[in-house]
Scaffold this motif. Structure first.
Motif, PDB file in Angstrom:
ATOM      1  N   GLY A 104      39.384  27.314  54.587  1.00 41.49           N
ATOM      2  CA  GLY A 104      39.608  27.576  53.171  1.00 41.49           C
ATOM      3  C   GLY A 104      40.208  28.936  52.870  1.00 41.49           C
ATOM      4  N   THR A 105      40.687  29.646  53.888  1.00 36.86           N
ATOM      5  CA  THR A 105      41.272  30.967  53.622  1.00 36.86           C
ATOM      6  C   THR A 105      42.739  30.886  53.225  1.00 36.86           C
ATOM      7  N   LEU A 106      43.446  29.869  53.670  1.00 36.79           N
ATOM      8  CA  LEU A 106      44.877  29.735  53.349  1.00 36.79           C
ATOM      9  C   LEU A 106      45.007  29.229  51.920  1.00 36.79           C
ATOM     10  N   LYS A 107      45.299  30.171  51.015  1.00 37.53           N
ATOM     11  CA  LYS A 107      45.374  29.848  49.588  1.00 37.53           C
ATOM     12  C   LYS A 107      46.749  29.358  49.166  1.00 37.53           C
ATOM     13  N   SER A 108      47.811  29.922  49.771  1.00 36.65           N
ATOM     14  CA  SER A 108      49.160  29.485  49.420  1.00 36.65           C
ATOM     15  C   SER A 108      50.026  29.490  50.671  1.00 36.65           C
ATOM     16  N   GLY A 109      50.892  28.520  50.748  1.00 35.70           N
ATOM     17  CA  GLY A 109      51.826  28.479  51.854  1.00 35.70           C
ATOM     18  C   GLY A 109      51.787  27.202  52.661  1.00 35.70           C
ATOM     19  N   ALA A 110      50.888  26.291  52.353  1.00 35.07           N
ATOM     20  CA  ALA A 110      50.843  25.031  53.093  1.00 35.07           C
ATOM     21  C   ALA A 110      52.144  24.261  52.903  1.00 35.07           C
ATOM     22  N   VAL A 111      52.708  24.312  51.713  1.00 36.38           N
ATOM     23  CA  VAL A 111      53.985  23.626  51.453  1.00 36.38           C
ATOM     24  C   VAL A 111      55.097  24.276  52.263  1.00 36.38           C
ATOM     25  N   THR A 112      55.088  25.600  52.342  1.00 34.35           N
ATOM     26  CA  THR A 112      56.097  26.324  53.127  1.00 34.35           C
ATOM     27  C   THR A 112      56.008  25.936  54.591  1.00 34.35           C
ATOM     28  N   LEU A 113      54.790  25.869  55.127  1.00 32.65           N
ATOM     29  CA  LEU A 113      54.624  25.472  56.528  1.00 32.65           C
ATOM     30  C   LEU A 113      55.060  24.030  56.758  1.00 32.65           C
ATOM     31  N   ASN A 114      54.772  23.141  55.811  1.00 35.43           N
ATOM     32  CA  ASN A 114      55.211  21.744  55.944  1.00 35.43           C
ATOM     33  C   ASN A 114      56.731  21.643  55.922  1.00 35.43           C
ATOM     34  N   ARG A 115      57.369  22.410  55.040  1.00 36.30           N
ATOM     35  CA  ARG A 115      58.828  22.415  54.964  1.00 36.30           C
ATOM     36  C   ARG A 115      59.431  22.939  56.270  1.00 36.30           C
ATOM     37  N   LEU A 116      58.849  24.016  56.798  1.00 34.65           N
ATOM     38  CA  LEU A 116      59.323  24.574  58.059  1.00 34.65           C
ATOM     39  C   LEU A 116      59.080  23.602  59.200  1.00 34.65           C
ATOM     40  N   SER A 117      57.969  22.907  59.184  1.00 34.25           N
ATOM     41  CA  SER A 117      57.669  21.915  60.221  1.00 34.25           C
ATOM     42  C   SER A 117      58.697  20.788  60.217  1.00 34.25           C
ATOM     43  N   ARG A 118      59.056  20.308  59.032  1.00 36.85           N
ATOM     44  CA  ARG A 118      60.085  19.256  58.942  1.00 36.85           C
ATOM     45  C   ARG A 118      61.429  19.771  59.449  1.00 36.85           C
ATOM     46  N   ARG A 119      61.756  21.009  59.110  1.00 37.30           N
ATOM     47  CA  ARG A 119      63.017  21.605  59.572  1.00 37.30           C
ATOM     48  C   ARG A 119      63.045  21.719  61.097  1.00 37.30           C
TER      49      ARG A 119
END
Length: 177
Positions: A146-161
């Motif tokens: 529960g520490t990652l408050k923002s950036g999950a979308v960024t990591l998902n986008r980078l993962s797809r890339r």
């Protein structure tokens, strides 16, 4: 029953940017070529003087400082980026935010709960699967804690890339383009 060396769980080894040495050589070459060309031009025009040599050397060193790549390393729950002057490190299991910085060069900004901050080129992660594995493993732990408050979308986008670029490389190398 005694435990053998094979029974002991060893921590995963640190992963390093595999292209760093080549990028460093390229930075040295560019700075060296610039210095050689500037000295050659001065010599050819007859204006080669010690103060001009020092000026051209300074300019070449400045170019090297700009081109010198950061050395990215990662291990179990940490990621670091070492530049010319300092090393920055984050705990990937304590990430609080992951951001995307656009500009002349794209950067991934990682921040942890201990005020650690690292900026890295996302291409380094795409070129080095072990670095990407360590980052995503730690980010998953941050999300679960529960520490990652923002950036999950960024990591998902980078993962797809990264997945898309990997698939294209596989197709290209196998001749299935």
């Amino acid at each position: 029953m005694e435990r053998g060396d094979d029974d002991v769980k060893r921590p995963p080894e640190a992963a390093h940017d595999l292209r760093w040495a080549g990028d460093l050589r390229d930075a040295v070459r560019c700075a060296g070529v610039l210095l050689a060309l500037l000295l050659l031009v001065d010599w050819g025009t007859g204006r080669l003087e010690p103060w001009r040599c020092a000026l051209w050397l300074g300019l070449s060193l400045l170019l090297f400082a700009v081109l010198c790549p950061a050395r990215v390393s990662a291990g179990d729950n940490w990621l670091s980026s070492r530049g010319l002057l300092r090393e920055r490190r984050v705990r990937t299991d304590l990430l609080v935010s992951v951001g995307w910085l656009d500009g002349v060069s794209q950067r991934l900004l990682l921040r942890d709960a201990l005020d650690g901050r690292v900026e890295i080129d996302p291409q380094v992660l795409g070129d080095n699967p072990q670095l990407w594995f360590h980052l995503t493993d730690g980010a998953r732990r941050s999300t679960n804690a529960g520490t990652l408050k923002s950036g999950a979308v960024t990591l998902n986008r980078l993962s797809r890339r990264i997945d898309r670029e990997t698939a294209q490389a596989v197709f290209r190398n196998s001749g299935l383009e």
